[in-house]
Design an enzyme around this catalytic site. Sequence first.
Site, PDB file in Angstrom:
ATOM      1  N   ASP A 161     -25.821 111.898  45.750  1.00  0.00           N
ATOM      2  CA  ASP A 161     -25.263 111.192  46.911  1.00  0.00           C
ATOM      3  C   ASP A 161     -26.278 111.001  48.024  1.00  0.00           C
ATOM      4  OD1 ASP A 161     -22.704 110.770  45.892  1.00  0.00           O
ATOM      5  OD2 ASP A 161     -21.960 112.699  46.608  1.00  0.00           O
ATOM      6  N   GLU A 207     -19.949 123.478  45.474  1.00  0.00           N
ATOM      7  CA  GLU A 207     -20.458 122.378  46.315  1.00  0.00           C
ATOM      8  C   GLU A 207     -19.769 122.508  47.669  1.00  0.00           C
ATOM      9  OE1 GLU A 207     -20.332 119.503  48.577  1.00  0.00           O
ATOM     10  OE2 GLU A 207     -19.179 118.398  47.059  1.00  0.00           O
ATOM     11  N   ASP A 236     -17.108 120.425  42.473  1.00  0.00           N
ATOM     12  CA  ASP A 236     -17.227 119.368  43.470  1.00  0.00           C
ATOM     13  C   ASP A 236     -16.246 119.590  44.614  1.00  0.00           C
ATOM     14  OD1 ASP A 236     -17.878 116.626  44.446  1.00  0.00           O
ATOM     15  OD2 ASP A 236     -15.846 116.172  43.730  1.00  0.00           O
TER      16      ASP A 236
END
Length: 500
Positions: free
Chosen positions: A393, A340, A293
């Site tokens: 998201d 990411e 992330d």
Amino acid sequence: MGRSCGVIAAISSLPSPYGIGTIGAAARSFVNFLAQAGQSWWQVLPVGPTSYGDSPYQSPSSFAGNPYLIDLDQLIEEGLLDKEEVTAIGWGSDPERVDYGVLFRERLPLLRRAYRRGWRRDQTEVAAFAQEHASWLDDYALFMALKQHFGMTAWTQWPDEGARLRTSEALTRYRVELADDIRCHTYLQYLFFKQWDALRAHAHGRGVRIIGDMPIYVALDSADAWAGPQWFQLDEDNLPTRVAGVPPDYFNADGQLWGNPLYDYDAMRSDGFGWWVRRMGGIASLYDMVRLDHFRGFESYWSVPAGERTAKHGRWVKGPGMELVGALLGSFPQLSFIAEDLGYVTPEVARLLEDSGLPGMKVLELAFDSREATSYLPHLYDRHCVCYTGTHDNAPIMGWRDEAAPADVQTAIDYLGLNSDEGFNWGVIRGGMASVADLFMAQIQDYLGLGSASRMNTPGYVGGNWQWRLTEGQLTDQLAMRMAKMVRLYGRKEGSSWQR
């Protein structure tokens, strides 16, 4: 990672009669659906305990499993709960939403009953589990017991300074005083990992592997920060001096103030980033592939003075870069990783991605956003990337269609040749499936053609997130067959040749 595809679905989103999806029969059934649909990967959200805002990205532990996800029917089968105890509880009025308030009030007392009935019976297995996981479990169980003792307040607000600052006298006293609660939290972790290991074995048996997330930051109100303050930018009272976030952009004029404590990377270098290696070791016990992330945060991170109400007054600070990323990759050669790399990508971030050798992410919804650069358009891909329709998201495809600028939607229609006979969502999925990206991922909401009501998370907003759930009957044989046909058409079953 060969040419393949998979589905994004939170475990909490699976159907069950008890308020939230679990890692029992519902998860095994979902694995079976994925196998029938020709999918090779299941991407889940972080499976740690949830806390503030119900977010799996703000967990009280980087290592622990979420007790809410323990399957109650399995506990009934094992004699740890009675069926009547479970069915007597009202688990929420809406089967399409998780009611975390009900879970907080009802789930943990119910699991405590299971602990009381199973602790003696399972003590040999629990002792072996506790020894194997002692590096984090001892601190986590004591931390959670202390939180209960102090009315679930954040550890930075505990009235006992000895507990807050971890003096040896206080820790020894509370380990005796709160021994029963400590044993309970230990036992719940034993149950979680026992069930998780069975689920993962079932997935591997059906040819499905699991992708998990490693949030770049940990929550301030966590056993990680409480037990290891030396690894974070904290003052002499163990309070943050600076916190994490991201700067303002065209999505959010104030930026995003995450509030997580920032790492003290100079301290972490002293033992070769041992804290990170231990953390990744815990993650490696859960997943087959890990999405790193906020990958750009390893190159440089947005640092906001503690006490600010927005992220506007932060600054970029150089991160550890390849020094840390290389330590993680070198320590876990059996794991696959996804970077990411969304957001503000500088040449330095691009160079870090290249140096790491990791595949980055390409999000189709962003490809047609006129505010974004066009590098997410499929004709610009090379093979070494992961194509997503959207992530947790983002709005599902049909929600994006309804909310995006009409000109952007028209661009998608023109580029992908979308039409009503195929269906807007299926046409976008086709665009990703047909791309050269090694891996293609889509939310289960995209395959079901659901709108924004099924969105998992809207960044920057607290409340209403992480709640959406599947209901019984949505995952049909017809849907699996249509998904499998597309997998065959675009050669996305690993080890198979192209075929109609």
